[in-house]
Scaffold this motif. Structure first.
Motif, PDB file in Angstrom:
ATOM      1  N   THR A 169      -0.912  20.063  18.255  1.00 14.40           N
ATOM      2  CA  THR A 169      -1.604  21.261  18.746  1.00 14.40           C
ATOM      3  C   THR A 169      -1.315  22.520  17.940  1.00 14.40           C
ATOM      4  N   ASN A 170      -0.420  22.437  16.974  1.00 19.59           N
ATOM      5  CA  ASN A 170      -0.061  23.632  16.199  1.00 19.59           C
ATOM      6  C   ASN A 170      -0.805  23.714  14.858  1.00 19.59           C
ATOM      7  N   TYR A 171      -1.832  22.861  14.698  1.00 23.82           N
ATOM      8  CA  TYR A 171      -2.691  22.869  13.510  1.00 23.82           C
ATOM      9  C   TYR A 171      -1.914  22.812  12.199  1.00 23.82           C
ATOM     10  N   PRO A 172      -1.077  21.811  11.988  1.00 28.15           N
ATOM     11  CA  PRO A 172      -0.398  21.697  10.695  1.00 28.15           C
ATOM     12  C   PRO A 172      -1.405  21.263   9.628  1.00 28.15           C
ATOM     13  N   ASP A 173      -1.004  21.351   8.372  1.00 30.60           N
ATOM     14  CA  ASP A 173      -1.861  20.913   7.270  1.00 30.60           C
ATOM     15  C   ASP A 173      -1.672  19.422   7.055  1.00 30.60           C
ATOM     16  N   ILE A 174      -2.764  18.743   6.731  1.00 29.07           N
ATOM     17  CA  ILE A 174      -2.690  17.320   6.427  1.00 29.07           C
ATOM     18  C   ILE A 174      -3.281  17.125   5.035  1.00 29.07           C
ATOM     19  N   ALA A 175      -2.549  16.428   4.167  1.00 29.18           N
ATOM     20  CA  ALA A 175      -2.930  16.281   2.765  1.00 29.18           C
ATOM     21  C   ALA A 175      -3.539  14.906   2.494  1.00 29.18           C
ATOM     22  N   PHE A 176      -4.515  14.899   1.584  1.00 28.14           N
ATOM     23  CA  PHE A 176      -5.226  13.684   1.188  1.00 28.14           C
ATOM     24  C   PHE A 176      -5.142  13.593  -0.334  1.00 28.14           C
ATOM     25  N   ASP A 177      -4.374  12.629  -0.831  1.00 29.76           N
ATOM     26  CA  ASP A 177      -4.154  12.537  -2.270  1.00 29.76           C
ATOM     27  C   ASP A 177      -4.422  11.101  -2.729  1.00 29.76           C
ATOM     28  N   ALA A 178      -3.638  10.585  -3.629  1.00 23.84           N
ATOM     29  CA  ALA A 178      -3.881   9.272  -4.215  1.00 23.84           C
ATOM     30  C   ALA A 178      -3.282   8.148  -3.374  1.00 23.84           C
ATOM     31  N   VAL A 218       0.855  -1.190   0.000  1.00 23.42           N
ATOM     32  CA  VAL A 218       0.000   0.000   0.000  1.00 23.42           C
ATOM     33  C   VAL A 218       0.889   1.237   0.000  1.00 23.42           C
ATOM     34  N   ARG A 219       0.708   2.094  -1.016  1.00 24.43           N
ATOM     35  CA  ARG A 219       1.496   3.322  -1.132  1.00 24.43           C
ATOM     36  C   ARG A 219       0.569   4.522  -1.183  1.00 24.43           C
ATOM     37  N   VAL A 220       0.998   5.613  -0.600  1.00 24.12           N
ATOM     38  CA  VAL A 220       0.216   6.858  -0.624  1.00 24.12           C
ATOM     39  C   VAL A 220       1.083   7.950  -1.255  1.00 24.12           C
ATOM     40  N   PHE A 221       0.413   8.853  -1.973  1.00 20.02           N
ATOM     41  CA  PHE A 221       1.142   9.952  -2.616  1.00 20.02           C
ATOM     42  C   PHE A 221       1.092  11.174  -1.703  1.00 20.02           C
ATOM     43  N   VAL A 222       2.262  11.710  -1.379  1.00 18.53           N
ATOM     44  CA  VAL A 222       2.352  12.888  -0.518  1.00 18.53           C
ATOM     45  C   VAL A 222       2.794  14.076  -1.375  1.00 18.53           C
ATOM     46  N   PRO A 223       1.964  15.121  -1.451  1.00 14.92           N
ATOM     47  CA  PRO A 223       2.305  16.262  -2.309  1.00 14.92           C
ATOM     48  C   PRO A 223       3.429  17.109  -1.725  1.00 14.92           C
ATOM     49  N   GLN A 224       3.956  17.992  -2.565  1.00 13.84           N
ATOM     50  CA  GLN A 224       5.086  18.823  -2.153  1.00 13.84           C
ATOM     51  C   GLN A 224       4.669  19.994  -1.273  1.00 13.84           C
ATOM     52  N   CYS A 225       3.406  20.341  -1.268  1.00 17.79           N
ATOM     53  CA  CYS A 225       2.950  21.484  -0.479  1.00 17.79           C
ATOM     54  C   CYS A 225       1.776  21.088   0.394  1.00 17.79           C
ATOM     55  N   ARG A 226       1.527  21.874   1.415  1.00 20.10           N
ATOM     56  CA  ARG A 226       0.414  21.703   2.341  1.00 20.10           C
ATOM     57  C   ARG A 226       0.499  20.441   3.207  1.00 20.10           C
ATOM     58  N   ALA A 227       1.450  19.595   2.980  1.00 16.64           N
ATOM     59  CA  ALA A 227       1.588  18.366   3.764  1.00 16.64           C
ATOM     60  C   ALA A 227       2.629  18.616   4.851  1.00 16.64           C
ATOM     61  N   THR A 228       2.213  19.230   5.938  1.00 15.08           N
ATOM     62  CA  THR A 228       3.169  19.612   6.990  1.00 15.08           C
ATOM     63  C   THR A 228       3.009  18.820   8.291  1.00 15.08           C
ATOM     64  N   THR A 229       1.989  17.965   8.364  1.00 11.70           N
ATOM     65  CA  THR A 229       1.826  17.170   9.585  1.00 11.70           C
ATOM     66  C   THR A 229       2.958  16.159   9.706  1.00 11.70           C
ATOM     67  N   ARG A 230       3.368  15.915  10.940  1.00 12.60           N
ATOM     68  CA  ARG A 230       4.390  14.907  11.209  1.00 12.60           C
ATOM     69  C   ARG A 230       3.774  13.611  11.742  1.00 12.60           C
ATOM     70  N   GLN A 231       2.462  13.586  11.844  1.00 18.28           N
ATOM     71  CA  GLN A 231       1.805  12.428  12.452  1.00 18.28           C
ATOM     72  C   GLN A 231       0.543  12.030  11.679  1.00 18.28           C
ATOM     73  N   ALA A 232       0.698  11.817  10.391  1.00 18.68           N
ATOM     74  CA  ALA A 232      -0.432  11.368   9.577  1.00 18.68           C
ATOM     75  C   ALA A 232      -0.618   9.870   9.819  1.00 18.68           C
ATOM     76  N   LYS A 233      -1.711   9.492  10.488  1.00 16.81           N
ATOM     77  CA  LYS A 233      -1.930   8.092  10.860  1.00 16.81           C
ATOM     78  C   LYS A 233      -2.929   7.464   9.884  1.00 16.81           C
ATOM     79  N   TYR A 234      -2.408   6.631   9.006  1.00 11.97           N
ATOM     80  CA  TYR A 234      -3.245   5.925   8.040  1.00 11.97           C
ATOM     81  C   TYR A 234      -3.756   4.623   8.659  1.00 11.97           C
TER      82      TYR A 234
END
Length: 509
Positions: free
Chosen positions: A286-295, A223-239
């Protein structure tokens, strides 16, 4: 709303838990043409008319009632999203309005349960640009939807040789949550498009995405996920990976990737429905980073799968009713399903059966093999006195107290001479304490002189010939009858005189 048959939209994401669509009458508006005096009880659905009830992720429910007959567009178990067309307004059940007369009416209610008569939960309405007022008309900024994406309608089939990519524009990609917090972005991403939102720190997600998977060929897939170059600043994206009845999680740091595929792991998927990848916005940051949802992309691993069995108690034997399919052995699973109690590590095939009311070895029933017999391994208990034969000092004679007065190892119950140790050293059958010659065999116990010392060992018995028994035991000078015969012979041989008249002596031979 005075509009006849106006479309009703779901207010939020959730799952349909109740529908009723057959009511055709009105039970309360006596001046209306659809009124019927027989529109009571179950005929009117107890006054609610035609109804849809939706369960939401926060534990509350929304209820939509008095809908038109046979207008409901959803069924039990279906997913909903904001703006989903679920049915039309109607005038069914017990409804009467001073504003709309016999016109259509929608009763919308937020409540604490899925019951028709559930308790109401308050709703806060607000609109800064157009404050709420009685009789005002409001237009939603949302667009009507006839589906929320995902299955059914998801047509991308995962196969061993397919590209198996589900992008954020695919029908299998499904967004949930408040539409106001979803943002489309084109600064990168697969196909130069993706969605993002602010990550939150709460325990419950507000917005999330599901990539629904329609598996055409079972097997192990990376299983692979695509992470974009921008707006993806979270360090804890839990899939979350929901595969073949199991749920796995993989957390990645989106901020370190730049328009690239990231492998979450290899997982077994079967061909059943309900498998998907999910990503929530509640990362805990708690710092409200951006989390990205792509392919997402599934790549067939090309291995041969086999069945593995859950080994919850780590005894090396698996639960036959808890299995998974995998190319490699998952942690916590084993290759056999022979355990009969996967919650007890001491119970498994080959375990020693003990007397405890449990089938310890998973064979032949509970406490088999006479394990509850205390003397099973000790030679039994022939005399049934409660003492095992290998410990019983009288194994053939009951003697539960094991009394042994003389301490010779033979219990009093079976000891011929219970007070003597040794019992009979001269072997004449007379107990040692009763034998008048304990070291010389004298079964008759003769004691001619009555001195308590048997003749067999009495050194002065020969001095008392009058004692018949003693004399008989002494060695005579001649055998019996020899002495009388000898005396007779001497008398015949010795000459002797016989006096006759005339004074002559006769010598007789």
């Amino acid at each position: 709303n005075f509009t006849t048959g106006a479309h009703i939209w779901a207010s939020a994401s959730g799952t349909v838990v109740y529908t009723h669509a057959s009511v055709s009458c009105n039970a309360c508006d006596t001046g209306c043409g659809d009124y019927s005096s027989s529109c009571t009880g179950s005929t009117s659905n107890y006054g609610w008319g035609n109804v849809v009830i939706i369960q939401h992720s926060d534990g509350t429910y929304t209820k939509y009632t008095h809908m038109q007959q046979n207008s409901i567009q959803v069924s039990n178990g279906a997913g909903t999203c904001p703006g989903l067309y679920i049915g039309r307004q109607g005038h069914t059940g017990c409804t009467a309005g001073y504003m709309n007369g016999c016109g259509d009416h929608l009763h919308f209610q937020r409540q604490s349960s899925g019951s028709l008569n559930g308790t109401s939960v308050s709703i806060s309405f607000s609109e800064t640009s157009n404050p709420l007022s009685c009789g005002a008309t409001y237009d939603s900024a949302a667009s009507e939807r006839t589906s929320c994406g995902g299955q059914p309608g998801c047509s991308t089939t995962i196969t061993h040789s397919g590209s198996n990519i589900i992008d954020d524009t695919d029908a299998c990609f499904e967004k949930f949550g408040n539409p106001a917090y979803w943002y489309a972005e084109t600064c990168g991403g697969y196909g130069n498009h993706f969605w993002w939102t602010d990550a939150i720190s709460g325990n419950t997600p507000e917005n999330y995405v599901k990539w629904n998977l329609k598996i055409g060929e079972a097997g192990e897939y990376k299983v692979r996920v695509f992470v974009p170059q921008c707006r993806a600043t979270t360090r804890q994206a839990k899939y979350e990976i929901h595969a073949a009845g199991n749920t796995y999680t993989k957390t990645i740091d989106q901020s370190i990737y730049y328009d690239e595929w990231v492998t979450l792991g290899t997982y077994y998927f079967n061909t059943s429905s309900g498998q998907y990848i999910r990503l929530n916005d509640n990362t805990g940051e708690t710092n409200y980073p951006d989390i990205a949802f792509d392919a997402v992309k599934l790549v067939y691993d090309g291995c041969t799968t086999r069945t593995y069995y859950r080994d919850a108690d780590n005894d090396g034997y698996g639960n036959p009713n808890d299995t998974t399919q995998s190319c490699t052995q998952p942690s916590g699973y084993v290759t056999n399903g022979d355990d009969c109690d996967d919650a007890n590590a001491s119970v498994h095939p080959g375990a020693q059966e003990v007397c405890d009311g449990i089938d310890n070895n998973c064979a032949n029933g509970v406490d088999e093999g006479n394990v509850c017999d205390a003397c099973r391994d000790s030679g039994g208990d022939r005399d049934e006195d409660g003492v095992c034969d290998d410990e019983d000092n009288c194994p053939a004679t009951p003697n539960g107290d094991q009394a042994d007065t003389d301490g010779d190892g033979h219990g009093d119950a079976c000891d011929r001479c219970p007070s003597d140790n040794p019992d009979d050293s001269d072997g004449d059958g007379v107990c040692q304490s009763e034998d008048n010659c304990p070291d010389v065999a004298n079964a008759g116990q003769f004691d001619c002189d009555g001195d308590g010392e048997g003749d067999a060992c009495d050194t002065d018995s020969a001095c008392e010939p009058a004692c018949g028994a003693t004399a008989a035991l002494a060695s005579p000078p001649f055998p019996p009858l020899v002495l009388p015969l000898l005396l007779l012979l001497i008398a015949r041989l010795l000459p002797w005189r016989s006096s006759k008249p005339g004074g002559k002596r006769l010598f007789l031979p």
